[in-house]
Design a protein around this motif. Sequence first.
Motif, PDB file in Angstrom:
ATOM      1  N   LYS A 236       0.842  -1.189   0.000  1.00  0.00           N
ATOM      2  CA  LYS A 236       0.000   0.000   0.000  1.00  0.00           C
ATOM      3  C   LYS A 236       0.883   1.248   0.000  1.00  0.00           C
ATOM      4  O   LYS A 236       2.015   1.223   0.488  1.00  0.00           O
ATOM      5  CB  LYS A 236      -0.906  -0.023   1.228  1.00  0.00           C
ATOM      6  CG  LYS A 236      -1.900  -1.175   1.212  1.00  0.00           C
ATOM      7  CD  LYS A 236      -2.546  -1.402   2.560  1.00  0.00           C
ATOM      8  CE  LYS A 236      -3.399  -0.233   2.994  1.00  0.00           C
ATOM      9  NZ  LYS A 236      -4.106  -0.540   4.262  1.00  0.00           N
ATOM     10  N   ARG A 237       0.348   2.324  -0.524  1.00  0.00           N
ATOM     11  CA  ARG A 237       1.133   3.557  -0.616  1.00  0.00           C
ATOM     12  C   ARG A 237       1.570   4.075   0.749  1.00  0.00           C
ATOM     13  O   ARG A 237       2.651   4.646   0.889  1.00  0.00           O
ATOM     14  CB  ARG A 237       0.333   4.641  -1.347  1.00  0.00           C
ATOM     15  CG  ARG A 237       0.275   4.434  -2.852  1.00  0.00           C
ATOM     16  CD  ARG A 237      -0.263   5.669  -3.544  1.00  0.00           C
ATOM     17  NE  ARG A 237      -0.310   5.486  -4.985  1.00  0.00           N
ATOM     18  CZ  ARG A 237       0.715   5.682  -5.793  1.00  0.00           C
ATOM     19  NH1 ARG A 237       1.880   6.047  -5.297  1.00  0.00           N
ATOM     20  NH2 ARG A 237       0.589   5.503  -7.090  1.00  0.00           N
ATOM     21  N   ASP A 238       0.733   3.886   1.757  1.00  0.00           N
ATOM     22  CA  ASP A 238       1.089   4.408   3.080  1.00  0.00           C
ATOM     23  C   ASP A 238       1.978   3.456   3.868  1.00  0.00           C
ATOM     24  O   ASP A 238       2.372   3.748   4.996  1.00  0.00           O
ATOM     25  CB  ASP A 238      -0.165   4.746   3.884  1.00  0.00           C
ATOM     26  CG  ASP A 238      -1.040   3.524   4.169  1.00  0.00           C
ATOM     27  OD1 ASP A 238      -0.634   2.388   3.829  1.00  0.00           O
ATOM     28  OD2 ASP A 238      -2.137   3.705   4.737  1.00  0.00           O
ATOM     29  N   GLY A 239       2.305   2.296   3.272  1.00  0.00           N
ATOM     30  CA  GLY A 239       3.202   1.352   3.924  1.00  0.00           C
ATOM     31  C   GLY A 239       2.562   0.490   4.990  1.00  0.00           C
ATOM     32  O   GLY A 239       3.227  -0.361   5.581  1.00  0.00           O
ATOM     33  N   SER A 240       1.292   0.685   5.252  1.00  0.00           N
ATOM     34  CA  SER A 240       0.622  -0.112   6.285  1.00  0.00           C
ATOM     35  C   SER A 240       0.310  -1.507   5.752  1.00  0.00           C
ATOM     36  O   SER A 240       0.192  -1.709   4.537  1.00  0.00           O
ATOM     37  CB  SER A 240      -0.670   0.576   6.731  1.00  0.00           C
ATOM     38  OG  SER A 240      -1.583   0.670   5.646  1.00  0.00           O
ATOM     39  N   PRO A 241       0.183  -2.494   6.641  1.00  0.00           N
ATOM     40  CA  PRO A 241      -0.084  -3.859   6.182  1.00  0.00           C
ATOM     41  C   PRO A 241      -1.499  -4.028   5.646  1.00  0.00           C
ATOM     42  O   PRO A 241      -2.426  -3.313   6.043  1.00  0.00           O
ATOM     43  CB  PRO A 241       0.130  -4.699   7.447  1.00  0.00           C
ATOM     44  CG  PRO A 241      -0.115  -3.755   8.578  1.00  0.00           C
ATOM     45  CD  PRO A 241       0.355  -2.414   8.104  1.00  0.00           C
ATOM     46  N   VAL A 242      -1.644  -4.973   4.744  1.00  0.00           N
ATOM     47  CA  VAL A 242      -2.963  -5.342   4.238  1.00  0.00           C
ATOM     48  C   VAL A 242      -3.722  -6.060   5.348  1.00  0.00           C
ATOM     49  O   VAL A 242      -3.159  -6.886   6.070  1.00  0.00           O
ATOM     50  CB  VAL A 242      -2.824  -6.252   3.003  1.00  0.00           C
ATOM     51  CG1 VAL A 242      -4.174  -6.803   2.565  1.00  0.00           C
ATOM     52  CG2 VAL A 242      -2.159  -5.491   1.865  1.00  0.00           C
ATOM     53  N   THR A 243      -4.993  -5.760   5.485  1.00  0.00           N
ATOM     54  CA  THR A 243      -5.817  -6.372   6.524  1.00  0.00           C
ATOM     55  C   THR A 243      -6.815  -7.350   5.920  1.00  0.00           C
ATOM     56  O   THR A 243      -7.094  -7.320   4.711  1.00  0.00           O
ATOM     57  CB  THR A 243      -6.595  -5.296   7.301  1.00  0.00           C
ATOM     58  OG1 THR A 243      -7.521  -4.661   6.402  1.00  0.00           O
ATOM     59  CG2 THR A 243      -5.653  -4.256   7.894  1.00  0.00           C
ATOM     60  N   ALA A 244      -7.359  -8.199   6.777  1.00  0.00           N
ATOM     61  CA  ALA A 244      -8.393  -9.134   6.334  1.00  0.00           C
ATOM     62  C   ALA A 244      -9.602  -8.372   5.796  1.00  0.00           C
ATOM     63  O   ALA A 244     -10.250  -8.807   4.836  1.00  0.00           O
ATOM     64  CB  ALA A 244      -8.801 -10.042   7.489  1.00  0.00           C
ATOM     65  N   PHE A 245      -9.900  -7.235   6.396  1.00  0.00           N
ATOM     66  CA  PHE A 245     -11.031  -6.420   5.936  1.00  0.00           C
ATOM     67  C   PHE A 245     -10.801  -5.927   4.508  1.00  0.00           C
ATOM     68  O   PHE A 245     -11.715  -5.910   3.689  1.00  0.00           O
ATOM     69  CB  PHE A 245     -11.226  -5.230   6.876  1.00  0.00           C
ATOM     70  CG  PHE A 245     -12.384  -4.348   6.499  1.00  0.00           C
ATOM     71  CD1 PHE A 245     -13.690  -4.738   6.756  1.00  0.00           C
ATOM     72  CD2 PHE A 245     -12.161  -3.131   5.869  1.00  0.00           C
ATOM     73  CE1 PHE A 245     -14.761  -3.930   6.395  1.00  0.00           C
ATOM     74  CE2 PHE A 245     -13.226  -2.317   5.503  1.00  0.00           C
ATOM     75  CZ  PHE A 245     -14.529  -2.718   5.769  1.00  0.00           C
ATOM     76  N   GLN A 246      -9.548  -5.552   4.195  1.00  0.00           N
ATOM     77  CA  GLN A 246      -9.242  -5.099   2.839  1.00  0.00           C
ATOM     78  C   GLN A 246      -9.359  -6.246   1.840  1.00  0.00           C
ATOM     79  O   GLN A 246      -9.858  -6.063   0.726  1.00  0.00           O
ATOM     80  CB  GLN A 246      -7.834  -4.498   2.788  1.00  0.00           C
ATOM     81  CG  GLN A 246      -7.509  -3.842   1.457  1.00  0.00           C
ATOM     82  CD  GLN A 246      -6.121  -3.228   1.435  1.00  0.00           C
ATOM     83  OE1 GLN A 246      -5.384  -3.298   2.418  1.00  0.00           O
ATOM     84  NE2 GLN A 246      -5.753  -2.636   0.314  1.00  0.00           N
ATOM     85  N   VAL A 247      -8.892  -7.435   2.222  1.00  0.00           N
ATOM     86  CA  VAL A 247      -9.036  -8.605   1.355  1.00  0.00           C
ATOM     87  C   VAL A 247     -10.515  -8.898   1.121  1.00  0.00           C
ATOM     88  O   VAL A 247     -10.938  -9.202  -0.001  1.00  0.00           O
ATOM     89  CB  VAL A 247      -8.328  -9.829   1.973  1.00  0.00           C
ATOM     90  CG1 VAL A 247      -8.635 -11.093   1.171  1.00  0.00           C
ATOM     91  CG2 VAL A 247      -6.823  -9.593   2.044  1.00  0.00           C
ATOM     92  N   HIS A 248     -11.301  -8.788   2.180  1.00  0.00           N
ATOM     93  CA  HIS A 248     -12.747  -8.996   2.077  1.00  0.00           C
ATOM     94  C   HIS A 248     -13.351  -8.044   1.045  1.00  0.00           C
ATOM     95  O   HIS A 248     -14.110  -8.456   0.156  1.00  0.00           O
ATOM     96  CB  HIS A 248     -13.391  -8.776   3.448  1.00  0.00           C
ATOM     97  CG  HIS A 248     -14.889  -8.749   3.426  1.00  0.00           C
ATOM     98  ND1 HIS A 248     -15.662  -9.885   3.498  1.00  0.00           N
ATOM     99  CD2 HIS A 248     -15.759  -7.704   3.326  1.00  0.00           C
ATOM    100  CE1 HIS A 248     -16.941  -9.553   3.440  1.00  0.00           C
ATOM    101  NE2 HIS A 248     -17.028  -8.233   3.343  1.00  0.00           N
ATOM    102  N   GLY A 249     -12.983  -6.768   1.137  1.00  0.00           N
ATOM    103  CA  GLY A 249     -13.541  -5.782   0.223  1.00  0.00           C
ATOM    104  C   GLY A 249     -13.112  -5.993  -1.213  1.00  0.00           C
ATOM    105  O   GLY A 249     -13.916  -5.858  -2.143  1.00  0.00           O
ATOM    106  N   ARG A 250     -11.837  -6.336  -1.405  1.00  0.00           N
ATOM    107  CA  ARG A 250     -11.340  -6.505  -2.769  1.00  0.00           C
ATOM    108  C   ARG A 250     -11.945  -7.738  -3.437  1.00  0.00           C
ATOM    109  O   ARG A 250     -12.307  -7.698  -4.611  1.00  0.00           O
ATOM    110  CB  ARG A 250      -9.820  -6.595  -2.766  1.00  0.00           C
ATOM    111  CG  ARG A 250      -9.184  -6.557  -4.152  1.00  0.00           C
ATOM    112  CD  ARG A 250      -9.486  -5.256  -4.889  1.00  0.00           C
ATOM    113  NE  ARG A 250      -8.948  -4.110  -4.193  1.00  0.00           N
ATOM    114  CZ  ARG A 250      -7.768  -3.557  -4.461  1.00  0.00           C
ATOM    115  NH1 ARG A 250      -7.014  -4.056  -5.418  1.00  0.00           N
ATOM    116  NH2 ARG A 250      -7.366  -2.499  -3.791  1.00  0.00           N
TER     117      ARG A 250
END
Length: 270
Positions: A236-250
Motif C-alpha cells: 500500500k502507498r502508506d506502507g501499512s499492512p494489508v488487513t483481512a477487511f481489505q481482502v474482504h472488500g477486494r
Amino acid sequence: MTSTAQVLPDYLSPGLRIVFVGTAVGDASARRGHYYAGPNNVFWPLLHETGIVAARLGPEDDARINDFGIGLTDLVKDVHASADSELAEETLHAGVRKLVAKLRKFAPDVVCFNGMNAYTAFKGRRPPQFGLTDDRIGASRVFVVPSTSGRVSSARRFDGRTRRQWFAELSKLGRGADRPTPPLPASANAGRVGQREASPVTLHEELATILGRRGNRWMSTSELAELVNSRGRYRKRDGSPVTAFQVHGRTRKYTDLFERDGSRVRLIRP
C-alpha cells in the motif's frame, strides 16, 4: 553417508521463479527435517537480505516456500551426507536423470545450483565462473551461487564477489517472474486504471496468484492478508499492512474472479 527412502520432500510446483538445487541433504538438515538447517548455513538469511523473498524465513518455513515463488530440491534425494565427497558417482548419475525430469515438468524461470559442487556433479564439468551459465534445462535458465554451507567463510570471494553479491545477482534475474496463475477477467484488468497502489501488481492479482499457487483451496481472508504481507509484492502507498477487511472488500468487488463463502475465498475456475 546414510541412505533412507527420501530424506526431505521436494518443494516444487508450476510457475516458480527460482528452484534451488543442492547436491544432497546435509546431516544436520536430515536430523532437523528441514532444508539448509545446518549450523551457520546462510541460505535463509541471504534469501531475505538480497530481496529474493520479502519475508524473513528460516528452515522451519521450507514447506511454504512455494508461496514465495521459490522451490527446493536436491540432486540426490535418498541419502544424506556430511560432505559431497561421500556421494558415489553412480548415485550422482541416477540423481541427474531424476532431477532433469522434475525440472522439465515444473519449468521454473531459473534453476539455481547451491554450490559449484552441485552444478559440477550435475553437468560433469565446472562452469567458467559463478552466476548465469549458457545452459538450459528445458526452458529454465541455469545459475550457480557459492555454497551457503556454514563451512564456507562469509568473507571469501568467488570470482571476485561475495556470496551475498552473487545472491543479489540472482535476485535481479528472478525478479518480476512471479505472475498470477489464472488469467484475469477484463474487469480485473480494468482495475488498474487510476489505481492508487504503489506496487507492480494490484491486490486482486496478488490474491489470485496466492490462491492459484496453493491449489485454489478455500482460504480465509486473514490467511490471505498474512501471505500478501509476507510475500511483499503488493504494498500500500502508506506502507501499512494489508488487513483481512481489505481482502474482504477486494474479493467482494471482483465477483467474476473470486468465489466467497463467509470469510473464506477461492478463485472461480472457468
